[in-house]
Design a protein around this motif. Structure first.
Motif, PDB file in Angstrom:
ATOM      1  N   SER A  94       0.832  -1.204   0.000  1.00  0.00           N
ATOM      2  CA  SER A  94       0.000   0.000   0.000  1.00  0.00           C
ATOM      3  C   SER A  94       0.867   1.256   0.000  1.00  0.00           C
ATOM      4  O   SER A  94       0.572   2.227  -0.715  1.00  0.00           O
ATOM      5  CB  SER A  94      -0.919  -0.012   1.220  1.00  0.00           C
ATOM      6  N   LEU A  95       1.933   1.252   0.802  1.00  0.00           N
ATOM      7  CA  LEU A  95       2.825   2.408   0.851  1.00  0.00           C
ATOM      8  C   LEU A  95       3.511   2.625  -0.493  1.00  0.00           C
ATOM      9  O   LEU A  95       3.635   3.759  -0.971  1.00  0.00           O
ATOM     10  CB  LEU A  95       3.870   2.220   1.946  1.00  0.00           C
ATOM     11  N   ARG A  96       3.967   1.535  -1.113  1.00  0.00           N
ATOM     12  CA  ARG A  96       4.595   1.676  -2.438  1.00  0.00           C
ATOM     13  C   ARG A  96       3.591   2.207  -3.457  1.00  0.00           C
ATOM     14  O   ARG A  96       3.942   3.007  -4.338  1.00  0.00           O
ATOM     15  CB  ARG A  96       5.138   0.324  -2.902  1.00  0.00           C
ATOM     16  N   ILE A 130       0.655  -2.029  11.705  1.00  0.00           N
ATOM     17  CA  ILE A 130      -0.604  -1.354  12.032  1.00  0.00           C
ATOM     18  C   ILE A 130      -0.442   0.157  11.966  1.00  0.00           C
ATOM     19  O   ILE A 130      -1.256   0.868  11.369  1.00  0.00           O
ATOM     20  CB  ILE A 130      -1.098  -1.785  13.423  1.00  0.00           C
ATOM     21  N   ASN A 131       0.626   0.676  12.579  1.00  0.00           N
ATOM     22  CA  ASN A 131       0.815   2.126  12.618  1.00  0.00           C
ATOM     23  C   ASN A 131       1.117   2.697  11.244  1.00  0.00           C
ATOM     24  O   ASN A 131       0.649   3.776  10.895  1.00  0.00           O
ATOM     25  CB  ASN A 131       1.921   2.475  13.610  1.00  0.00           C
ATOM     26  N   ALA A 132       1.898   1.949  10.450  1.00  0.00           N
ATOM     27  CA  ALA A 132       2.150   2.396   9.080  1.00  0.00           C
ATOM     28  C   ALA A 132       0.855   2.388   8.281  1.00  0.00           C
ATOM     29  O   ALA A 132       0.596   3.284   7.476  1.00  0.00           O
ATOM     30  CB  ALA A 132       3.194   1.498   8.413  1.00  0.00           C
ATOM     31  N   GLY A 133       0.012   1.385   8.528  1.00  0.00           N
ATOM     32  CA  GLY A 133      -1.270   1.328   7.839  1.00  0.00           C
ATOM     33  C   GLY A 133      -2.183   2.473   8.224  1.00  0.00           C
ATOM     34  O   GLY A 133      -2.873   3.049   7.376  1.00  0.00           O
ATOM     35  N   LEU A 134      -2.202   2.832   9.526  1.00  0.00           N
ATOM     36  CA  LEU A 134      -3.006   3.966   9.975  1.00  0.00           C
ATOM     37  C   LEU A 134      -2.543   5.257   9.313  1.00  0.00           C
ATOM     38  O   LEU A 134      -3.348   6.081   8.863  1.00  0.00           O
ATOM     39  CB  LEU A 134      -2.918   4.099  11.501  1.00  0.00           C
ATOM     40  N   PHE A 135      -1.215   5.440   9.260  1.00  0.00           N
ATOM     41  CA  PHE A 135      -0.689   6.657   8.630  1.00  0.00           C
ATOM     42  C   PHE A 135      -1.022   6.667   7.143  1.00  0.00           C
ATOM     43  O   PHE A 135      -1.418   7.700   6.591  1.00  0.00           O
ATOM     44  CB  PHE A 135       0.821   6.747   8.832  1.00  0.00           C
ATOM     45  N   ALA A 136      -0.864   5.517   6.490  1.00  0.00           N
ATOM     46  CA  ALA A 136      -1.175   5.440   5.060  1.00  0.00           C
ATOM     47  C   ALA A 136      -2.643   5.767   4.818  1.00  0.00           C
ATOM     48  O   ALA A 136      -2.987   6.446   3.847  1.00  0.00           O
ATOM     49  CB  ALA A 136      -0.839   4.055   4.522  1.00  0.00           C
ATOM     50  N   GLY A 137      -3.530   5.297   5.714  1.00  0.00           N
ATOM     51  CA  GLY A 137      -4.947   5.600   5.565  1.00  0.00           C
ATOM     52  C   GLY A 137      -5.231   7.082   5.698  1.00  0.00           C
ATOM     53  O   GLY A 137      -5.991   7.657   4.911  1.00  0.00           O
ATOM     54  N   VAL A 174       6.001  13.675  15.595  1.00  0.00           N
ATOM     55  CA  VAL A 174       6.904  12.529  15.710  1.00  0.00           C
ATOM     56  C   VAL A 174       6.204  11.372  16.398  1.00  0.00           C
ATOM     57  O   VAL A 174       6.298  10.218  15.977  1.00  0.00           O
ATOM     58  CB  VAL A 174       8.185  12.916  16.478  1.00  0.00           C
ATOM     59  N   ALA A 175       5.470  11.701  17.479  1.00  0.00           N
ATOM     60  CA  ALA A 175       4.753  10.649  18.199  1.00  0.00           C
ATOM     61  C   ALA A 175       3.739   9.972  17.288  1.00  0.00           C
ATOM     62  O   ALA A 175       3.539   8.764  17.354  1.00  0.00           O
ATOM     63  CB  ALA A 175       4.056  11.235  19.423  1.00  0.00           C
ATOM     64  N   GLU A 176       3.112  10.755  16.408  1.00  0.00           N
ATOM     65  CA  GLU A 176       2.075  10.207  15.544  1.00  0.00           C
ATOM     66  C   GLU A 176       2.624   9.171  14.571  1.00  0.00           C
ATOM     67  O   GLU A 176       1.928   8.221  14.221  1.00  0.00           O
ATOM     68  CB  GLU A 176       1.401  11.334  14.761  1.00  0.00           C
ATOM     69  N   VAL A 177       3.859   9.335  14.125  1.00  0.00           N
ATOM     70  CA  VAL A 177       4.417   8.396  13.149  1.00  0.00           C
ATOM     71  C   VAL A 177       5.354   7.397  13.811  1.00  0.00           C
ATOM     72  O   VAL A 177       6.071   6.675  13.130  1.00  0.00           O
ATOM     73  CB  VAL A 177       5.151   9.141  12.012  1.00  0.00           C
TER      74      VAL A 177
END
Length: 433
Positions: A21-23, A252-259, A131-134
């Motif tokens: 998804s990120l790519r 999970i966190n990368a997915g949340l940010f991507a969303g 920073v905390a968010e990512v």
């Protein structure tokens, strides 16, 4: 060194799906260049997150109030001075990152953040929250009972859906019973936000103590001794979380940010398209208004107007990435015009009267009717353009309630008088020049 992970096949699959998804976000050719440029920092974060997933890293943000000892705690965990430590407020003015060397097998990376409460440090506080968010995990550092500001920050960080550890630093300043009582108060403050076992006491930089040594001759020698840092419990907890949950947390966190980024991109692209669509509609408003006003041939002005409307809809379909052929555009204009005629027969009657008036007068009435007829042509173009835009935004659909309701809602939403006034002013200005 990669992490020795106990991740399940499901975790691996989740991580692979998020990486894909990120790519996809990075390589999406449909994102306009200006939108990509405006969100360049967000795309750099995506690149960093992709690297983290591929390298199986767990990023830990060390967060808290100014002078609570965040940088000192990071250095104690690392075993060397990677972060600047000072006694003045605001020593940390940017986010510093260093790998947790002694736990490199667990892929831990520390991020030291600015303090949340420095006077005049609004930008630094905002950076800390970003920073905390990512990050994948947050270590919130306190050096005593929580202030109201710290409790608010803890709740805000909890809302980012990152696991939280609450650390009581400078625990060496308290007697055992005082320290235990303080830990209990911290657990009460963090109820529902931090698990009780994740409230941990540490001493990142214990206070020096004076030591008196007496030699064989009875001579005394005084010197200060700096005790070793006591962060073993926190380090053990971090490594355990990384080994047990690290890959899952990262995914999970990368997915949340991507969303969130996808939503932001969609909103930014939609706004950009609306701006381009508005400029396109205005260009055709001007062209149609002037052409209709100055065409002396009866009924031909209306035929010309229909052709301009169809051309405008073709342009709008390209703006929204749903190209229409000229014939498809003509049919769409016909549908919209039919609905407008049913709603606003008087307007189209005036158009026909003005057009016929040109024929009866041999074109002499053009000066009299130009501004009025041109303004009505402008208004009609706005209506047709907005209706076509609604149809395209919905994916070439009028929705459940059909074209009649959609067109009626658009007519009701527009201020006809202000549009006609603007149109007349623009037409008169152009006629003069």
């Amino acid at each position: 060194m990669t992490r020795a992970s106990s991740a399940s096949p499901a975790d691996d699959a989740r991580g692979g799906a998020v990486a894909a998804s990120l790519r996809g976000l990075l390589d999406d050719p449909s994102i306009p260049a200006d939108v990509r440029a405006a969100m360049a920092e967000d795309f750099r974060r995506v690149e960093h997150m992709l690297d983290r997933l591929e390298n199986e890293e767990l990023h830990v943000a060390v967060f808290g109030r100014v002078s609570a000892g965040k940088s000192a705690l990071g250095n104690a965990l690392l075993g060397h001075d990677a972060f600047e430590v000072g006694v003045l407020h605001g020593t940390t003015t940017r986010a510093d990152v260093a790998r947790l060397d002694e736990a490199a097998h667990a892929g831990l990376v520390l991020i030291d953040t600015p303090g949340i409460n420095e006077l005049g440090g609004e930008d630094r506080e905002r950076l800390a929250f970003e920073v905390a968010e990512v990050s994948d995990l947050i270590v919130f550092v306190a050096d005593g009972d929580l202030t109201r500001e710290e409790r608010d920050a803890l709740r805000t960080l909890s809302a980012t859906r990152r696991p939280l550890l609450l650390v009581l630093n400078k625990a060496d300043r308290y007697a055992d019973d005082e320290r235990d009582g303080l830990l209990d108060r911290l657990r009460d403050h963090a109820e529902g936000l931090v698990r009780r076992e994740d409230v941990i006491a540490v001493a990142a930089r214990p206070a020096g103590r004076e030591v008196i040594e007496v030699d064989a001759h009875g001579n005394e020698r005084r010197h200060r001794e700096l005790p070793a840092a006591d962060v073993a419990a926190l380090k053990t907890r971090l490594v355990a979380i990384a080994e047990r949950e690290g890959k899952t947390l990262s995914a999970i966190n990368a997915g949340l940010f991507a969303g969130r980024l996808t939503d932001q991109l969609s909103a930014r692209i939609a706004a950009t398209r609306r701006d381009v669509a508005s400029r396109t509609i205005r260009q055709y408003c001007v062209a149609k208004a002037v052409a209709v006003a100055l065409n002396p041939v009866p009924v031909a002005d209306l035929l010309l107007a229909g052709g301009l409307d169809a051309a405008m809809v073709v342009q709008l379909s390209r703006v929204y990435g749903l190209p229409l052929t000229r014939s498809e555009s003509g049919r769409l204009v016909a549908v919209i015009s039919t609905q407008l005629a049913a709603l606003m027969g008087a307007v189209w009657g005036m158009q026909l009267v003005s057009s016929a008036l040109k024929g009866l007068s041999g074109g002499l009435s053009v000066v009299v009717t130009a501004a009025a007829q041109g303004a009505l042509g402008w208004y009609a173009t706005v209506l047709i353009g907005r209706a076509a835009e609604h149809y395209l935004v919905a994916g070439k659909s009028w929705g459940e309630q059909g074209a009649k309701r959609a067109v009626a809602d658009i007519v009701a939403s527009l201020d006809r008088d202000s549009i006609l006034r603007e149109a007349r002013e623009e037409i008169l200005k152009r006629l003069k020049t």
